[in-house]
Structure formats: structure tokens, C-alpha cells
Design a protein around this motif. Structure first.
Motif, PDB file in Angstrom:
ATOM      1  N   MET A   1     -39.086  -0.481 -85.181  1.00 20.25           N
ATOM      2  CA  MET A   1     -39.401  -1.959 -85.371  1.00 20.25           C
ATOM      3  C   MET A   1     -38.397  -2.770 -84.716  1.00 20.25           C
ATOM      4  O   MET A   1     -37.181  -2.589 -85.180  1.00 20.25           O
ATOM      5  CB  MET A   1     -39.632  -2.191 -86.776  1.00 20.25           C
ATOM      6  N   ASN A   2     -38.815  -3.684 -83.904  1.00 19.43           N
ATOM      7  CA  ASN A   2     -37.626  -4.584 -83.362  1.00 19.43           C
ATOM      8  C   ASN A   2     -37.411  -5.815 -84.100  1.00 19.43           C
ATOM      9  O   ASN A   2     -37.952  -5.908 -85.194  1.00 19.43           O
ATOM     10  CB  ASN A   2     -38.172  -4.750 -82.005  1.00 19.43           C
ATOM     11  N   LEU A   3     -36.251  -6.392 -83.846  1.00 22.49           N
ATOM     12  CA  LEU A   3     -35.684  -7.566 -84.478  1.00 22.49           C
ATOM     13  C   LEU A   3     -36.710  -8.580 -84.912  1.00 22.49           C
ATOM     14  O   LEU A   3     -36.843  -8.881 -85.830  1.00 22.49           O
ATOM     15  CB  LEU A   3     -34.477  -7.963 -83.762  1.00 22.49           C
ATOM     16  N   PRO A   4     -37.456  -9.058 -83.936  1.00 20.94           N
ATOM     17  CA  PRO A   4     -38.235 -10.294 -84.227  1.00 20.94           C
ATOM     18  C   PRO A   4     -39.181  -9.752 -85.099  1.00 20.94           C
ATOM     19  O   PRO A   4     -39.597 -10.434 -86.245  1.00 20.94           O
ATOM     20  CB  PRO A   4     -39.226 -10.203 -83.069  1.00 20.94           C
ATOM     21  N   ASN A   5     -39.752  -8.477 -85.135  1.00 19.76           N
ATOM     22  CA  ASN A   5     -40.954  -7.975 -86.406  1.00 19.76           C
ATOM     23  C   ASN A   5     -40.183  -7.856 -87.780  1.00 19.76           C
ATOM     24  O   ASN A   5     -40.772  -8.013 -88.498  1.00 19.76           O
ATOM     25  CB  ASN A   5     -41.474  -6.575 -85.933  1.00 19.76           C
ATOM     26  N   ARG A   6     -38.821  -7.491 -87.610  1.00 23.06           N
ATOM     27  CA  ARG A   6     -38.150  -7.281 -88.815  1.00 23.06           C
ATOM     28  C   ARG A   6     -37.775  -8.669 -89.637  1.00 23.06           C
ATOM     29  O   ARG A   6     -37.825  -8.968 -90.630  1.00 23.06           O
ATOM     30  CB  ARG A   6     -36.712  -6.857 -88.677  1.00 23.06           C
ATOM     31  N   THR A  57     -41.723  -8.954 -77.163  1.00 22.88           N
ATOM     32  CA  THR A  57     -43.237  -9.186 -77.653  1.00 22.88           C
ATOM     33  C   THR A  57     -43.836  -8.172 -77.852  1.00 22.88           C
ATOM     34  O   THR A  57     -43.937  -7.126 -77.001  1.00 22.88           O
ATOM     35  CB  THR A  57     -43.975 -10.369 -77.080  1.00 22.88           C
ATOM     36  N   THR A  58     -44.609  -7.892 -79.245  1.00 23.65           N
ATOM     37  CA  THR A  58     -45.386  -6.783 -79.400  1.00 23.65           C
ATOM     38  C   THR A  58     -46.769  -7.099 -79.959  1.00 23.65           C
ATOM     39  O   THR A  58     -46.799  -8.335 -80.586  1.00 23.65           O
ATOM     40  CB  THR A  58     -44.646  -5.757 -80.307  1.00 23.65           C
ATOM     41  N   ASP A  59     -47.626  -6.299 -79.952  1.00 33.76           N
ATOM     42  CA  ASP A  59     -49.131  -6.399 -80.392  1.00 33.76           C
ATOM     43  C   ASP A  59     -48.682  -6.742 -81.939  1.00 33.76           C
ATOM     44  O   ASP A  59     -49.413  -7.492 -82.567  1.00 33.76           O
ATOM     45  CB  ASP A  59     -49.985  -5.561 -80.281  1.00 33.76           C
ATOM     46  N   LEU A  60     -47.871  -5.963 -82.555  1.00 30.18           N
ATOM     47  CA  LEU A  60     -47.623  -5.970 -83.982  1.00 30.18           C
ATOM     48  C   LEU A  60     -47.125  -7.397 -84.555  1.00 30.18           C
ATOM     49  O   LEU A  60     -47.606  -8.167 -85.227  1.00 30.18           O
ATOM     50  CB  LEU A  60     -46.683  -4.799 -84.585  1.00 30.18           C
ATOM     51  N   GLY A  61     -46.253  -7.748 -83.574  1.00 31.15           N
ATOM     52  CA  GLY A  61     -45.495  -9.318 -83.869  1.00 31.15           C
ATOM     53  C   GLY A  61     -46.657 -10.371 -83.713  1.00 31.15           C
ATOM     54  O   GLY A  61     -46.780 -11.285 -84.369  1.00 31.15           O
ATOM     55  N   LYS A  62     -47.318 -10.126 -82.570  1.00 31.20           N
ATOM     56  CA  LYS A  62     -48.538 -11.083 -82.406  1.00 31.20           C
ATOM     57  C   LYS A  62     -49.415 -11.119 -83.575  1.00 31.20           C
ATOM     58  O   LYS A  62     -50.046 -12.323 -83.885  1.00 31.20           O
ATOM     59  CB  LYS A  62     -49.273 -11.009 -81.128  1.00 31.20           C
ATOM     60  N   PHE A  63     -49.819 -10.086 -84.032  1.00 34.62           N
ATOM     61  CA  PHE A  63     -50.541 -10.093 -85.242  1.00 34.62           C
ATOM     62  C   PHE A  63     -49.848 -10.761 -86.589  1.00 34.62           C
ATOM     63  O   PHE A  63     -50.214 -11.534 -87.516  1.00 34.62           O
ATOM     64  CB  PHE A  63     -51.325  -8.883 -85.569  1.00 34.62           C
ATOM     65  N   LEU A  64     -48.618 -10.092 -86.894  1.00 28.53           N
ATOM     66  CA  LEU A  64     -47.999 -10.364 -88.240  1.00 28.53           C
ATOM     67  C   LEU A  64     -47.438 -11.843 -88.365  1.00 28.53           C
ATOM     68  O   LEU A  64     -47.369 -12.378 -89.479  1.00 28.53           O
ATOM     69  CB  LEU A  64     -46.803  -9.479 -88.228  1.00 28.53           C
ATOM     70  N   ASP A  65     -47.029 -12.451 -87.156  1.00 30.45           N
ATOM     71  CA  ASP A  65     -46.228 -13.668 -87.049  1.00 30.45           C
ATOM     72  C   ASP A  65     -47.103 -14.737 -87.873  1.00 30.45           C
ATOM     73  O   ASP A  65     -46.810 -15.421 -88.914  1.00 30.45           O
ATOM     74  CB  ASP A  65     -45.803 -13.885 -85.739  1.00 30.45           C
ATOM     75  N   PRO A  66     -48.262 -14.866 -87.181  1.00 31.41           N
ATOM     76  CA  PRO A  66     -49.332 -15.889 -87.809  1.00 31.41           C
ATOM     77  C   PRO A  66     -49.530 -15.692 -89.358  1.00 31.41           C
ATOM     78  O   PRO A  66     -49.802 -16.517 -90.109  1.00 31.41           O
ATOM     79  CB  PRO A  66     -50.384 -16.008 -86.987  1.00 31.41           C
TER      80      PRO A  66
END
Length: 179
Positions: A1-6, A57-66
Motif C-alpha cells: 500500500m503506497n503512502l497516499p493510500n496509507r 494514483t491507484t484505483d484503490l485510492g480513487k475509490f477510498l479517498d472520497p
């Protein structure tokens, strides 16, 4: 898991901390809740900035952030309503706007389109942070001047306006013709 997703995950994990402090309902806990809320809100800016600047940017991040954003704001607004610090219609308006815009984005995605966040959406977010902050501080330092109420109306207006704006700018999503 990358830093933005963390960072996004950290925002989600800060929600129960913020709510617990709010639930204690003491002046010190209100200030601590505000600090946690602002820290969580800052991670929203930070994760997006890092993801874009470092091409993470990741698909996981695009989903989790909002999802994390909505969980934070709606959770805090709901408890503020229960505490009598925010009108219930505000939570209903924010929830309706978020679900409607999410539905619009889903409809667009089904047609292969992506709807990016607009400037009004960003202003809406800033107004939410300001209104929530004032509610957490019981309108301090404004005393008898109803700044919290004024900011709540600004937040409501920007919430409604930004939602309508998304639909007007993307009405082709609902046409029978493929856009």
C-alpha cells in the motif's frame, strides 16, 4: 500500500478517535476533537497532493479517498446534530448531495467517462471544514455573533450549488445518446 493510500486509511482510523472525543463533550475534548478533525481533513489534501506529484494514483485510492471524506464529514455532522450543535436538515442535505453526485459519477463511469472534482466541490469541502470547526468549538471565539450559523448556511448553499453544478455540467450522462 503506497503512502497516499496509507494517509487515506489514517483518515478513516481517525474518525472514531474524533467521535470519541466529541462524545466526551468537555471543552478540552472539543478542542482535541477539532485538532483530530483538522488533522484528518489535512490528510485529504496531503494524500491527493502526494499521489499526483509522485504519480502514485491507484484505483484503490480513487475509490477510498472520497469514501473516507464522506465518512469523516457525515460522521462528525451526525454527532454534531445529536449534540444539538448542527441542524438535522444540514446532514440530510449533505448526504443527499453526496449520494446524488456519487450516482452521477457512477452513471458517467458506466459510459466510460470520469467526472473530476470541480472548484465548487472544493469550496464546498472548505466550507464544511469551517462550519464543523465552528460547531466543534461552540462558535468560539465569536461569542454572541452567530458565525457558526452563518457558516452553516454558507456550507448548505455551496453544498446545494456544487451538486446542481455537477448535474448541469454533466447532463449529457443522462441522455439517450452516448456522449
Amino acid at each position: 500500500m503506497n503512502l497516499p493510500n496509507r494517509l487515506t486509511l489514517a483518515r478513516v482510523l481517525l474518525i472514531p478517535v474524533c467521535l470519541g472525543l466529541m462524545y466526551a463533550a468537555t471543552p478540552a475534548c472539543d478542542i482535541a476533537a477539532l485538532i483530530v478533525f483538522l488533522l484528518a481533513s489535512f490528510t485529504d489534501f496531503l494524500d491527493g497532493h502526494i499521489a499526483r506529484s509522485r504519480n502514485l494514483t491507484t484505483d484503490l485510492g480513487k475509490f477510498l479517498d472520497p469514501v473516507a471524506d464522506k465518512l469523516l464529514v457525515l460522521s462528525v455532522l451526525t454527532l454534531l446534530t445529536a449534540q444539538g450543535k448542527m441542524a438535522s436538515w444540514v446532514v440530510i442535505l449533505v448526504l443527499a448531495r453526496e449520494l446524488s453526485v456519487d450516482g452521477l459519477r457512477l452513471a458517467a463511469a458506466l459510459r466510460g467517462r470520469v467526472i473530476a472534482a470541480g472548484k465548487l466541490g472544493k469550496w464546498k469541502t472548505v466550507s464544511q471544514m469551517a462550519a464543523i470547526s465552528l460547531a466543534l468549538l461552540n462558535n468560539w471565539p465569536f461569542g454572541a455573533f452567530p458565525m457558526r450559523d452563518l457558516m452553516t448556511y454558507v456550507m448548505a448553499a455551496l453544498t446545494l450549488w456544487s451538486g446542481v453544478d455537477y448535474f448541469l455540467k454533466n447532463r449529457a450522462v443522462f441522455s439517450d445518446r452516448q456522449a
